[in-house]
Design a protein around this motif. Structure first.
Motif, PDB file in Angstrom:
ATOM      1  N   ALA A  65      -0.970  30.603  33.489  1.00  0.00           N
ATOM      2  CA  ALA A  65      -0.584  30.978  34.509  1.00  0.00           C
ATOM      3  C   ALA A  65       0.626  29.242  35.239  1.00  0.00           C
ATOM      4  CB  ALA A  65      -0.774  31.305  35.700  1.00  0.00           C
ATOM      5  N   ARG A  66       0.330  28.306  35.209  1.00  0.00           N
ATOM      6  CA  ARG A  66       0.975  27.213  35.756  1.00  0.00           C
ATOM      7  C   ARG A  66       0.804  25.804  34.881  1.00  0.00           C
ATOM      8  NH1 ARG A  66      -0.607  22.632  38.647  1.00  0.00           N
ATOM      9  NH2 ARG A  66      -3.590  23.348  37.908  1.00  0.00           N
ATOM     10  N   GLN A  67       1.342  25.124  34.955  1.00  0.00           N
ATOM     11  CA  GLN A  67       1.282  23.732  34.383  1.00  0.00           C
ATOM     12  C   GLN A  67       1.827  22.796  35.047  1.00  0.00           C
ATOM     13  OE1 GLN A  67       0.498  23.495  29.865  1.00  0.00           O
ATOM     14  NE2 GLN A  67       2.262  22.965  29.779  1.00  0.00           N
ATOM     15  N   GLU A  68       1.748  21.751  35.110  1.00  0.00           N
ATOM     16  CA  GLU A  68       2.456  20.548  35.484  1.00  0.00           C
ATOM     17  C   GLU A  68       1.540  19.016  35.063  1.00  0.00           C
ATOM     18  OE1 GLU A  68       1.592  18.318  40.079  1.00  0.00           O
ATOM     19  OE2 GLU A  68       0.698  20.078  39.394  1.00  0.00           O
ATOM     20  N   ILE A  69       3.298  18.256  34.926  1.00  0.00           N
ATOM     21  CA  ILE A  69       2.990  17.518  33.962  1.00  0.00           C
ATOM     22  C   ILE A  69       3.629  16.360  34.770  1.00  0.00           C
ATOM     23  CG2 ILE A  69       3.543  16.135  31.903  1.00  0.00           C
ATOM     24  CD1 ILE A  69       3.637  18.670  30.677  1.00  0.00           C
ATOM     25  N   GLU A  70       3.333  14.723  34.437  1.00  0.00           N
ATOM     26  CA  GLU A  70       3.725  14.257  34.821  1.00  0.00           C
ATOM     27  C   GLU A  70       3.814  12.667  33.853  1.00  0.00           C
ATOM     28  OE1 GLU A  70       1.588  13.563  39.843  1.00  0.00           O
ATOM     29  OE2 GLU A  70       0.422  11.939  37.797  1.00  0.00           O
ATOM     30  N   TYR A  71       4.813  13.040  33.728  1.00  0.00           N
ATOM     31  CA  TYR A  71       5.221  11.642  32.591  1.00  0.00           C
ATOM     32  C   TYR A  71       5.168  10.593  32.851  1.00  0.00           C
ATOM     33  CZ  TYR A  71       7.395  16.392  31.241  1.00  0.00           C
ATOM     34  OH  TYR A  71       7.638  17.950  30.396  1.00  0.00           O
ATOM     35  N   LEU A  72       4.355   9.159  31.651  1.00  0.00           N
ATOM     36  CA  LEU A  72       3.484   8.742  32.472  1.00  0.00           C
ATOM     37  C   LEU A  72       4.804   7.270  32.349  1.00  0.00           C
ATOM     38  CD1 LEU A  72       0.738   8.920  33.720  1.00  0.00           C
ATOM     39  CD2 LEU A  72       2.208   8.664  35.022  1.00  0.00           C
ATOM     40  N   ASP A  73       5.513   7.396  31.055  1.00  0.00           N
ATOM     41  CA  ASP A  73       5.396   6.665  29.672  1.00  0.00           C
ATOM     42  C   ASP A  73       6.046   7.250  28.689  1.00  0.00           C
ATOM     43  OD1 ASP A  73       6.133   4.137  28.914  1.00  0.00           O
ATOM     44  OD2 ASP A  73       3.690   3.328  28.210  1.00  0.00           O
ATOM     45  N   GLN A  74       7.416   6.118  28.406  1.00  0.00           N
ATOM     46  CA  GLN A  74       8.394   6.799  27.093  1.00  0.00           C
ATOM     47  C   GLN A  74       7.221   7.137  25.418  1.00  0.00           C
ATOM     48  OE1 GLN A  74      12.218   5.550  27.035  1.00  0.00           O
ATOM     49  NE2 GLN A  74      11.943   5.318  29.056  1.00  0.00           N
ATOM     50  N   LEU A  75       7.463   8.016  25.122  1.00  0.00           N
ATOM     51  CA  LEU A  75       6.433   8.495  24.347  1.00  0.00           C
ATOM     52  C   LEU A  75       7.539   8.341  22.760  1.00  0.00           C
ATOM     53  CD1 LEU A  75       4.084   8.749  22.238  1.00  0.00           C
ATOM     54  CD2 LEU A  75       4.753  11.485  22.855  1.00  0.00           C
ATOM     55  N   ALA A  76       7.757   7.457  22.109  1.00  0.00           N
ATOM     56  CA  ALA A  76       9.087   7.050  21.027  1.00  0.00           C
ATOM     57  C   ALA A  76       7.570   8.253  19.743  1.00  0.00           C
ATOM     58  CB  ALA A  76       8.932   5.686  20.718  1.00  0.00           C
ATOM     59  N   TYR A  77       9.395   8.361  18.628  1.00  0.00           N
ATOM     60  CA  TYR A  77       8.419   9.418  18.031  1.00  0.00           C
ATOM     61  C   TYR A  77       7.610   8.010  17.058  1.00  0.00           C
ATOM     62  CZ  TYR A  77       7.839  11.097  12.830  1.00  0.00           C
ATOM     63  OH  TYR A  77       7.779  11.386  11.793  1.00  0.00           O
ATOM     64  N   ARG A  78       6.674   8.619  16.129  1.00  0.00           N
ATOM     65  CA  ARG A  78       5.892   6.794  15.309  1.00  0.00           C
ATOM     66  C   ARG A  78       5.070   8.062  14.332  1.00  0.00           C
ATOM     67  NH1 ARG A  78       2.164   6.092  19.814  1.00  0.00           N
ATOM     68  NH2 ARG A  78       0.551   7.993  19.661  1.00  0.00           N
ATOM     69  N   GLN A  79       4.817   7.858  13.321  1.00  0.00           N
ATOM     70  CA  GLN A  79       3.622   8.328  12.229  1.00  0.00           C
ATOM     71  C   GLN A  79       2.019   9.019  12.812  1.00  0.00           C
ATOM     72  OE1 GLN A  79       3.701   7.230   7.971  1.00  0.00           O
ATOM     73  NE2 GLN A  79       6.415   7.758   8.626  1.00  0.00           N
ATOM     74  N   GLU A  80       1.765   7.718  14.034  1.00  0.00           N
ATOM     75  CA  GLU A  80       0.231   7.698  13.983  1.00  0.00           C
ATOM     76  C   GLU A  80       0.510   9.446  15.350  1.00  0.00           C
ATOM     77  OE1 GLU A  80       1.955   5.251  14.364  1.00  0.00           O
ATOM     78  OE2 GLU A  80       1.870   4.368  12.356  1.00  0.00           O
ATOM     79  N   PRO A  81      -0.178  10.112  15.339  1.00  0.00           N
ATOM     80  CA  PRO A  81      -0.614  10.618  16.392  1.00  0.00           C
ATOM     81  C   PRO A  81      -1.259   9.938  17.616  1.00  0.00           C
ATOM     82  CG  PRO A  81      -2.935  10.717  14.802  1.00  0.00           C
ATOM     83  CD  PRO A  81      -2.250  10.004  14.333  1.00  0.00           C
ATOM     84  N   VAL A  82      -0.661  11.110  18.757  1.00  0.00           N
ATOM     85  CA  VAL A  82      -1.134  10.757  19.851  1.00  0.00           C
ATOM     86  C   VAL A  82      -2.530  11.745  19.912  1.00  0.00           C
ATOM     87  CG1 VAL A  82       1.038  10.977  20.783  1.00  0.00           C
ATOM     88  CG2 VAL A  82       0.197  12.787  20.696  1.00  0.00           C
ATOM     89  N   LEU A  83      -3.776  10.844  21.238  1.00  0.00           N
ATOM     90  CA  LEU A  83      -4.790  11.858  21.662  1.00  0.00           C
ATOM     91  C   LEU A  83      -4.166  12.819  22.478  1.00  0.00           C
ATOM     92  CD1 LEU A  83      -7.398  11.993  20.639  1.00  0.00           C
ATOM     93  CD2 LEU A  83      -7.616   9.740  22.407  1.00  0.00           C
ATOM     94  N   VAL A  84      -4.868  14.126  22.774  1.00  0.00           N
ATOM     95  CA  VAL A  84      -4.487  14.423  24.091  1.00  0.00           C
ATOM     96  C   VAL A  84      -6.310  15.100  23.999  1.00  0.00           C
ATOM     97  CG1 VAL A  84      -4.375  16.483  25.009  1.00  0.00           C
ATOM     98  CG2 VAL A  84      -2.143  16.070  23.610  1.00  0.00           C
ATOM     99  N   GLU A  85      -6.402  14.352  25.383  1.00  0.00           N
ATOM    100  CA  GLU A  85      -8.001  14.832  25.911  1.00  0.00           C
ATOM    101  C   GLU A  85      -8.324  15.786  27.647  1.00  0.00           C
ATOM    102  OE1 GLU A  85      -9.463  11.407  27.472  1.00  0.00           O
ATOM    103  OE2 GLU A  85     -10.546  10.884  25.586  1.00  0.00           O
ATOM    104  N   MET A  86      -8.659  16.683  26.873  1.00  0.00           N
ATOM    105  CA  MET A  86      -9.349  18.436  27.615  1.00  0.00           C
ATOM    106  C   MET A  86     -10.149  18.086  28.958  1.00  0.00           C
ATOM    107  SD  MET A  86      -7.020  20.754  25.245  1.00  0.00           S
ATOM    108  CE  MET A  86      -7.560  19.335  24.373  1.00  0.00           C
ATOM    109  N   TRP A  87     -10.111  18.625  30.255  1.00  0.00           N
ATOM    110  CA  TRP A  87     -11.635  19.081  30.268  1.00  0.00           C
ATOM    111  C   TRP A  87     -11.188  20.510  31.344  1.00  0.00           C
ATOM    112  CZ3 TRP A  87      -8.454  15.068  30.940  1.00  0.00           C
ATOM    113  CH2 TRP A  87      -8.634  14.380  32.640  1.00  0.00           C
ATOM    114  N   ILE A  88     -11.760  20.357  32.291  1.00  0.00           N
ATOM    115  CA  ILE A  88     -12.422  21.616  33.292  1.00  0.00           C
ATOM    116  C   ILE A  88     -11.894  21.261  34.881  1.00  0.00           C
ATOM    117  CG2 ILE A  88     -13.022  23.811  34.029  1.00  0.00           C
ATOM    118  CD1 ILE A  88     -11.548  24.235  30.784  1.00  0.00           C
ATOM    119  N   THR A  89     -11.534  21.626  35.138  1.00  0.00           N
ATOM    120  CA  THR A  89     -11.261  21.427  36.878  1.00  0.00           C
ATOM    121  C   THR A  89     -11.684  21.922  37.844  1.00  0.00           C
ATOM    122  OG1 THR A  89      -9.290  21.482  36.744  1.00  0.00           O
ATOM    123  CG2 THR A  89      -9.703  19.389  36.658  1.00  0.00           C
TER     124      THR A  89
END
Length: 155
Positions: A65-89
């Motif tokens: 229903a809604r999504q808000e993002i703050e972009y904090l740093d540039q993410l360049a392509y790389r083969q290593e994955p990024v880690l996404v941490e999630m929790w309920i608010t």
């Protein structure tokens, strides 16, 4: 509504970047952040809720229903994955809010690329309307209940 706890568990998953996620400036395009968060969210749902059959959250229906993002740093392509941490608010009758942090993997100096928060709604596809969360769904979400994402505009 459920209220947040200070010591919420976080669900973590690694997401592999695709070459096509990169834009002309050489970093992951802002639109692709939404795709990365979606992939992480689907993995969380598979872990939190019954992940197979007609009664699973993804089969029975869930809407963003809604999504808000703050972009904090540039993410360049790389083969290593990024880690996404999630929790309920926040947990309501038919909806819940989720917070996310997208960062480098383990380590003290992990870059933080984005913070996000979204509102999800349990949805009855057959009736085409929101439905109340079941007691089991609510219990699964409560395990991860914590403080809202530290978005800059809210400080």
């Amino acid at each position: 509504m459920s209220s947040p706890t200070e010591s919420a568990q976080r669900f973590s998953t690694e997401i592999v970047l695709r070459w096509g996620d990169m834009d002309a400036y050489g970093h992951v395009n802002n639109v692709q952040y939404h795709r990365l968060l979606e992939e992480a969210r689907v993995r969380a749902f598979a872990s939190w809720f019954n992940s197979t059959g007609p009664d699973s959250m993804l089969s029975s229906g869930v809407l963003l229903a809604r999504q808000e993002i703050e972009y904090l740093d540039q993410l360049a392509y790389r083969q290593e994955p990024v880690l996404v941490e999630m929790w309920i608010t926040q947990i309501g009758g038919a909806s819940w809010d989720m917070a996310y942090e997208m960062r480098d993997g383990p380590g003290a100096d992990r870059a933080l690329y984005a913070r996000a928060e979204s509102t999800l709604v349990a949805f009855d596809i057959a009736d085409q309307r929101p439905r109340r969360l079941t007691d089991d769904e609510r219990a699964s979400l409560t395990v991860f209940l914590g403080e809202p994402a530290a978005m800059r505009r809210r400080r």
